[in-house]
Design a protein around this motif. Structure first.
Motif, PDB file in Angstrom:
ATOM      1  N   GLU A 219      32.167   3.833  42.149  1.00  0.00           N
ATOM      2  CA  GLU A 219      32.084   2.851  41.059  1.00  0.00           C
ATOM      3  C   GLU A 219      33.325   1.960  41.008  1.00  0.00           C
ATOM      4  N   ILE A 220      33.761   1.533  42.194  1.00  0.00           N
ATOM      5  CA  ILE A 220      34.881   0.598  42.276  1.00  0.00           C
ATOM      6  C   ILE A 220      34.391  -0.815  41.997  1.00  0.00           C
ATOM      7  N   TYR A 221      33.254  -1.169  42.606  1.00  0.00           N
ATOM      8  CA  TYR A 221      32.615  -2.462  42.376  1.00  0.00           C
ATOM      9  C   TYR A 221      31.112  -2.253  42.203  1.00  0.00           C
ATOM     10  N   PRO A 222      30.475  -3.043  41.331  1.00  0.00           N
ATOM     11  CA  PRO A 222      29.020  -2.990  41.221  1.00  0.00           C
ATOM     12  C   PRO A 222      28.369  -3.769  42.366  1.00  0.00           C
ATOM     13  N   ARG A 223      27.067  -3.623  42.504  1.00  0.00           N
ATOM     14  CA  ARG A 223      26.338  -4.252  43.596  1.00  0.00           C
ATOM     15  C   ARG A 223      26.497  -5.760  43.609  1.00  0.00           C
ATOM     16  N   ASP A 224      26.496  -6.415  42.456  1.00  0.00           N
ATOM     17  CA  ASP A 224      26.571  -7.880  42.455  1.00  0.00           C
ATOM     18  C   ASP A 224      27.904  -8.372  43.006  1.00  0.00           C
ATOM     19  N   VAL A 225      28.987  -7.646  42.750  1.00  0.00           N
ATOM     20  CA  VAL A 225      30.287  -8.035  43.288  1.00  0.00           C
ATOM     21  C   VAL A 225      30.311  -7.837  44.802  1.00  0.00           C
ATOM     22  N   ILE A 226      29.772  -6.719  45.265  1.00  0.00           N
ATOM     23  CA  ILE A 226      29.727  -6.458  46.707  1.00  0.00           C
ATOM     24  C   ILE A 226      28.916  -7.531  47.421  1.00  0.00           C
ATOM     25  N   ASP A 227      27.733  -7.849  46.885  1.00  0.00           N
ATOM     26  CA  ASP A 227      26.898  -8.870  47.516  1.00  0.00           C
ATOM     27  C   ASP A 227      27.584 -10.233  47.507  1.00  0.00           C
TER      28      ASP A 227
END
Length: 285
Positions: free
Chosen positions: A209-217
């Motif tokens: 839970e370092i970054y959510p999916r939207d940030v990764i994408d």
């Protein structure tokens, strides 16, 4: 080169030196990129320090958001991305990119720290790309071997024996984000510019839970933007091809500058580095 010996050292010691990573033309393009950024103006994403000759720029953040796409080329270089995928897998993304700049006599140390504390459920690492020499005994990075595998406070790790790792322009030093490292001020060379790319496996970012999916994408868009930039600018050059799903196919039909601006504007909360301030406090007492 990044071979099995280098990979073993990275796993065991938490760092390794990769000589001659960048071709000379890329080094020159990146040096040109920094020329206007060295003006000591008070603007966002820059850090300044007062040196004997006046104010100097010591840090520049968000390197892909300054209007000049030159540093984006790094994410399309096979020499760079083959290392990133070898360590983090095909779902790799660059979590952040910034530069640390040292000037002769600026008195600017890098305090003992870990880039990020994580639970080691998947790989991540920092790649430091040198545009200038870092000579032994002149503020080159120091590491505590194996400290990335020790669950101890950063100030305890900083008290352990360390080794210095000099580098030449075009070299890279890779280190685990948990390894303890620091550097002293530089007194010899006129300037040292180092670009830092923090690579992370998507599995790590999601699982811890370092970054959510939207940030990764959003950050994954950079790989496709980089490929587009290098193919359009240097069509005869070899180019890294991501083996990921393109998270934003519409980017292909937008101006590259707009794409980079959108990526930079997306909210992103970075996990703080873990610094040892005790030694500074002791010196002030």
């Amino acid at each position: 080169m990044f071979d099995e010996v280098a990979r073993k050292q990275l796993d065991t010691d938490g760092f390794c030196h990769v000589p001659d990573l960048l071709p000379q033309p890329v080094i020159e393009r990146l040096r040109d990129f920094f020329e206007p950024l060295l003006i000591a103006d008070t603007v966002p994403r820059k850090a300044l320090r007062t040196a004997p000759g006046g104010k100097v720029v010591t840090n520049v953040g968000d390197l892909f958001a300054w209007g000049d796409p030159a540093p984006l080329e790094l994410l399309a270089l096979p020499e760079v991305m083959q290392i990133a995928t070898a360590i983090c897998g095909e779902n790799v993304f660059v979590a952040q990119e910034f530069a640390v700049i040292k000037h002769r006599g600026d008195g600017n140390p890098v305090l003992w720290h870990q880039d990020m504390v994580y639970r080691r459920t998947a790989p991540c690492f920092t790649m430091g790309i040198y545009l200038d020499d870092a000579d032994a005994g002149d503020g080159a990075l120091r590491y505590v071997p194996g400290s990335h595998l020790r669950d101890e406070p950063i100030c305890d790790l900083a008290a352990l024996p360390a080794v210095e790792v000099p580098a030449r322009a075009g070299d890279a030093i890779l280190h685990d984000m948990m390894v303890a490292h620091s550097s002293e001020p530089m007194e010899g060379n006129a300037i040292r510019r180092v670009i830092y790319l923090e690579f992370m496996a998507a599995e790590l970012a999601l699982g811890e839970e370092i970054y959510p999916r939207d940030v990764i994408d959003n950050r994954r868009r950079l790989l496709f933007a980089a490929r587009r930039y290098r193919r359009e600018t240097f069509p005869a050059a070899s180019c890294f091809k991501p083996r990921q799903r393109d998270p934003s196919p519409r980017d292909r039909h937008q101006p590259l500058g707009r794409v980079l601006s959108e990526i930079a504007a997306h909210p992103r909360f970075l996990r703080s580095a873990n610094y040892c301030f005790d030694r500074i406090a002791a010196q002030l007492d």
